[in-house]
Design a protein around this motif. Structure first.
Motif, PDB file in Angstrom:
ATOM      1  N   PRO A 122      54.866  25.375  16.290  1.00 37.15           N
ATOM      2  CA  PRO A 122      54.990  25.871  17.661  1.00 37.15           C
ATOM      3  C   PRO A 122      55.314  24.711  18.600  1.00 37.15           C
ATOM      4  O   PRO A 122      54.803  23.602  18.425  1.00 37.15           O
ATOM      5  CB  PRO A 122      53.620  26.463  17.964  1.00 37.15           C
ATOM      6  CG  PRO A 122      52.687  25.758  17.043  1.00 37.15           C
ATOM      7  CD  PRO A 122      53.490  25.374  15.821  1.00 37.15           C
ATOM      8  N   VAL A 123      56.158  24.961  19.572  1.00 41.02           N
ATOM      9  CA  VAL A 123      56.541  23.938  20.548  1.00 41.02           C
ATOM     10  C   VAL A 123      55.730  24.163  21.821  1.00 41.02           C
ATOM     11  O   VAL A 123      55.782  25.246  22.404  1.00 41.02           O
ATOM     12  CB  VAL A 123      58.054  23.996  20.844  1.00 41.02           C
ATOM     13  CG1 VAL A 123      58.435  22.964  21.896  1.00 41.02           C
ATOM     14  CG2 VAL A 123      58.849  23.790  19.566  1.00 41.02           C
ATOM     15  N   GLU A 124      55.014  23.135  22.226  1.00 46.47           N
ATOM     16  CA  GLU A 124      54.138  23.237  23.393  1.00 46.47           C
ATOM     17  C   GLU A 124      54.644  22.343  24.521  1.00 46.47           C
ATOM     18  O   GLU A 124      55.197  21.264  24.268  1.00 46.47           O
ATOM     19  CB  GLU A 124      52.722  22.837  23.001  1.00 46.47           C
ATOM     20  CG  GLU A 124      52.138  23.712  21.904  1.00 46.47           C
ATOM     21  CD  GLU A 124      50.851  23.149  21.316  1.00 46.47           C
ATOM     22  OE1 GLU A 124      50.471  22.009  21.652  1.00 46.47           O
ATOM     23  OE2 GLU A 124      50.229  23.863  20.514  1.00 46.47           O
ATOM     24  N   ALA A 125      54.452  22.771  25.742  1.00 47.63           N
ATOM     25  CA  ALA A 125      54.908  22.018  26.912  1.00 47.63           C
ATOM     26  C   ALA A 125      54.343  20.598  26.919  1.00 47.63           C
ATOM     27  O   ALA A 125      55.061  19.639  27.236  1.00 47.63           O
ATOM     28  CB  ALA A 125      54.525  22.746  28.192  1.00 47.63           C
ATOM     29  N   GLY A 126      53.061  20.451  26.547  1.00 42.76           N
ATOM     30  CA  GLY A 126      52.456  19.114  26.535  1.00 42.76           C
ATOM     31  C   GLY A 126      53.156  18.174  25.572  1.00 42.76           C
ATOM     32  O   GLY A 126      53.345  16.994  25.879  1.00 42.76           O
ATOM     33  N   GLN A 127      53.547  18.697  24.399  1.00 43.14           N
ATOM     34  CA  GLN A 127      54.304  17.890  23.420  1.00 43.14           C
ATOM     35  C   GLN A 127      55.604  17.405  24.032  1.00 43.14           C
ATOM     36  O   GLN A 127      56.001  16.257  23.844  1.00 43.14           O
ATOM     37  CB  GLN A 127      54.733  18.724  22.210  1.00 43.14           C
ATOM     38  CG  GLN A 127      53.741  19.182  21.239  1.00 43.14           C
ATOM     39  CD  GLN A 127      54.460  20.058  20.210  1.00 43.14           C
ATOM     40  OE1 GLN A 127      54.846  21.179  20.512  1.00 43.14           O
ATOM     41  NE2 GLN A 127      54.622  19.547  19.015  1.00 43.14           N
ATOM     42  N   LEU A 128      56.304  18.320  24.716  1.00 45.15           N
ATOM     43  CA  LEU A 128      57.611  17.985  25.283  1.00 45.15           C
ATOM     44  C   LEU A 128      57.490  16.924  26.365  1.00 45.15           C
ATOM     45  O   LEU A 128      58.285  15.984  26.403  1.00 45.15           O
ATOM     46  CB  LEU A 128      58.285  19.244  25.828  1.00 45.15           C
ATOM     47  CG  LEU A 128      58.567  20.332  24.796  1.00 45.15           C
ATOM     48  CD1 LEU A 128      59.160  21.559  25.463  1.00 45.15           C
ATOM     49  CD2 LEU A 128      59.468  19.825  23.685  1.00 45.15           C
TER      50      LEU A 128
ATOM     51  N   TYR B   5      66.769  26.992  32.392  1.00 48.98           N
ATOM     52  CA  TYR B   5      65.932  27.159  31.205  1.00 48.98           C
ATOM     53  C   TYR B   5      64.798  28.136  31.505  1.00 48.98           C
ATOM     54  O   TYR B   5      64.326  28.214  32.645  1.00 48.98           O
ATOM     55  CB  TYR B   5      65.341  25.816  30.761  1.00 48.98           C
ATOM     56  CG  TYR B   5      66.371  24.820  30.321  1.00 48.98           C
ATOM     57  CD1 TYR B   5      66.933  24.886  29.046  1.00 48.98           C
ATOM     58  CD2 TYR B   5      66.780  23.797  31.172  1.00 48.98           C
ATOM     59  CE1 TYR B   5      67.884  23.969  28.632  1.00 48.98           C
ATOM     60  CE2 TYR B   5      67.734  22.875  30.768  1.00 48.98           C
ATOM     61  CZ  TYR B   5      68.281  22.968  29.497  1.00 48.98           C
ATOM     62  OH  TYR B   5      69.217  22.067  29.108  1.00 48.98           O
ATOM     63  N   ASN B   6      64.328  28.841  30.497  1.00 47.63           N
ATOM     64  CA  ASN B   6      63.200  29.760  30.691  1.00 47.63           C
ATOM     65  C   ASN B   6      61.858  29.038  30.649  1.00 47.63           C
ATOM     66  O   ASN B   6      60.840  29.595  31.031  1.00 47.63           O
ATOM     67  CB  ASN B   6      63.244  30.902  29.677  1.00 47.63           C
ATOM     68  CG  ASN B   6      63.098  30.425  28.253  1.00 47.63           C
ATOM     69  OD1 ASN B   6      63.224  29.238  27.969  1.00 47.63           O
ATOM     70  ND2 ASN B   6      62.839  31.337  27.341  1.00 47.63           N
ATOM     71  N   ALA B   7      61.847  27.810  30.163  1.00 50.35           N
ATOM     72  CA  ALA B   7      60.649  26.968  30.076  1.00 50.35           C
ATOM     73  C   ALA B   7      61.132  25.529  29.913  1.00 50.35           C
ATOM     74  O   ALA B   7      62.344  25.284  29.840  1.00 50.35           O
ATOM     75  CB  ALA B   7      59.791  27.390  28.887  1.00 50.35           C
ATOM     76  N   LEU B   8      60.185  24.586  29.825  1.00 48.87           N
ATOM     77  CA  LEU B   8      60.595  23.191  29.624  1.00 48.87           C
ATOM     78  C   LEU B   8      61.434  23.068  28.359  1.00 48.87           C
ATOM     79  O   LEU B   8      61.024  23.543  27.297  1.00 48.87           O
ATOM     80  CB  LEU B   8      59.371  22.281  29.462  1.00 48.87           C
ATOM     81  CG  LEU B   8      58.553  21.958  30.696  1.00 48.87           C
ATOM     82  CD1 LEU B   8      57.364  21.088  30.311  1.00 48.87           C
ATOM     83  CD2 LEU B   8      59.391  21.259  31.744  1.00 48.87           C
ATOM     84  N   PRO B   9      62.607  22.450  28.449  1.00 50.33           N
ATOM     85  CA  PRO B   9      63.409  22.226  27.243  1.00 50.33           C
ATOM     86  C   PRO B   9      62.972  20.952  26.524  1.00 50.33           C
ATOM     87  O   PRO B   9      62.367  20.058  27.122  1.00 50.33           O
ATOM     88  CB  PRO B   9      64.829  22.070  27.797  1.00 50.33           C
ATOM     89  CG  PRO B   9      64.619  21.443  29.141  1.00 50.33           C
ATOM     90  CD  PRO B   9      63.317  22.034  29.661  1.00 50.33           C
ATOM     91  N   ALA B  10      63.286  20.888  25.256  1.00 55.88           N
ATOM     92  CA  ALA B  10      62.989  19.694  24.462  1.00 55.88           C
ATOM     93  C   ALA B  10      64.019  18.609  24.759  1.00 55.88           C
ATOM     94  O   ALA B  10      65.214  18.885  24.833  1.00 55.88           O
ATOM     95  CB  ALA B  10      63.026  20.033  22.981  1.00 55.88           C
ATOM     96  N   PRO B  11      63.557  17.375  24.919  1.00 55.82           N
ATOM     97  CA  PRO B  11      64.502  16.263  25.058  1.00 55.82           C
ATOM     98  C   PRO B  11      65.320  16.095  23.767  1.00 55.82           C
ATOM     99  O   PRO B  11      64.902  16.537  22.687  1.00 55.82           O
ATOM    100  CB  PRO B  11      63.595  15.050  25.272  1.00 55.82           C
ATOM    101  CG  PRO B  11      62.285  15.599  25.721  1.00 55.82           C
ATOM    102  CD  PRO B  11      62.173  16.935  25.050  1.00 55.82           C
TER     103      PRO B  11
END
Length: 147
Positions: free
Chosen positions: A17-23, A48-54
């Motif tokens: 799962p991808v979490e905002a804190g990780q990003l 974007y619908n949420a924070l995108p991954a770098p």
């Protein structure tokens, strides 16, 4: 001596799962300063619908495996003799907070240089999201000091 019979070896898939804190942490750790990667409002303003991954984030998800080096050791490689030689990325749909990404890697080539002193292992990875869309393809080359 590198064994070409290993070509085609696949890693077990890993789903993360991808979490905002990780990003946000990854963006900070890699020196990314664009607020689209750390600020929800900026991400939404950019479409974007949420924070995108770098960029390159999906590769780090591969480390979420119970043993991230199991593929290499299953090939008989001594981890102390491995060097990262090259990395390439091909981007598909954006990875965003809330996504679930599944990654699988396949060994696609093995070749030797310097009279067999070095073997190169080329892996291709595919990261797909929970909708089955390709988010990223990677090509990772490891140099292995033989002997």
């Amino acid at each position: 001596m590198a064994d070409p019979s290993y070509i085609g070896t696949k890693s077990a898939p890993v789903t993360v799962p991808v979490e905002a804190g990780q990003l946000k942490f990854f963006a900070k750790a890699t020196g990314e300063t664009n607020p689209v990667y750390t600020d929800e409002a900026s991400a939404k303003a950019a479409g974007y619908n949420a924070l995108p991954a770098p960029p390159t984030f999906a590769f780090s998800l591969n480390l979420a495996r119970p043993d991230p080096f199991a593929t290499y050791t299953s090939l008989g490689l001594d981890l102390g003799r491995i060097l990262h030689a090259e990395q390439a990325f091909e981007y598909g749909v954006p990875i965003c907070a809330g996504d679930t990404i599944t990654i699988t890697e396949t060994l696609v080539d093995i070749f030797e240089k310097r009279g067999g002193a070095l073997a190169f292992y080329v892996f291709e990875g595919i990261a797909t999201n929970q909708r089955g869309e390709i988010a990223m393809k990677t090509r990772n080359t490891l140099a292995y000091r033989q002997g």
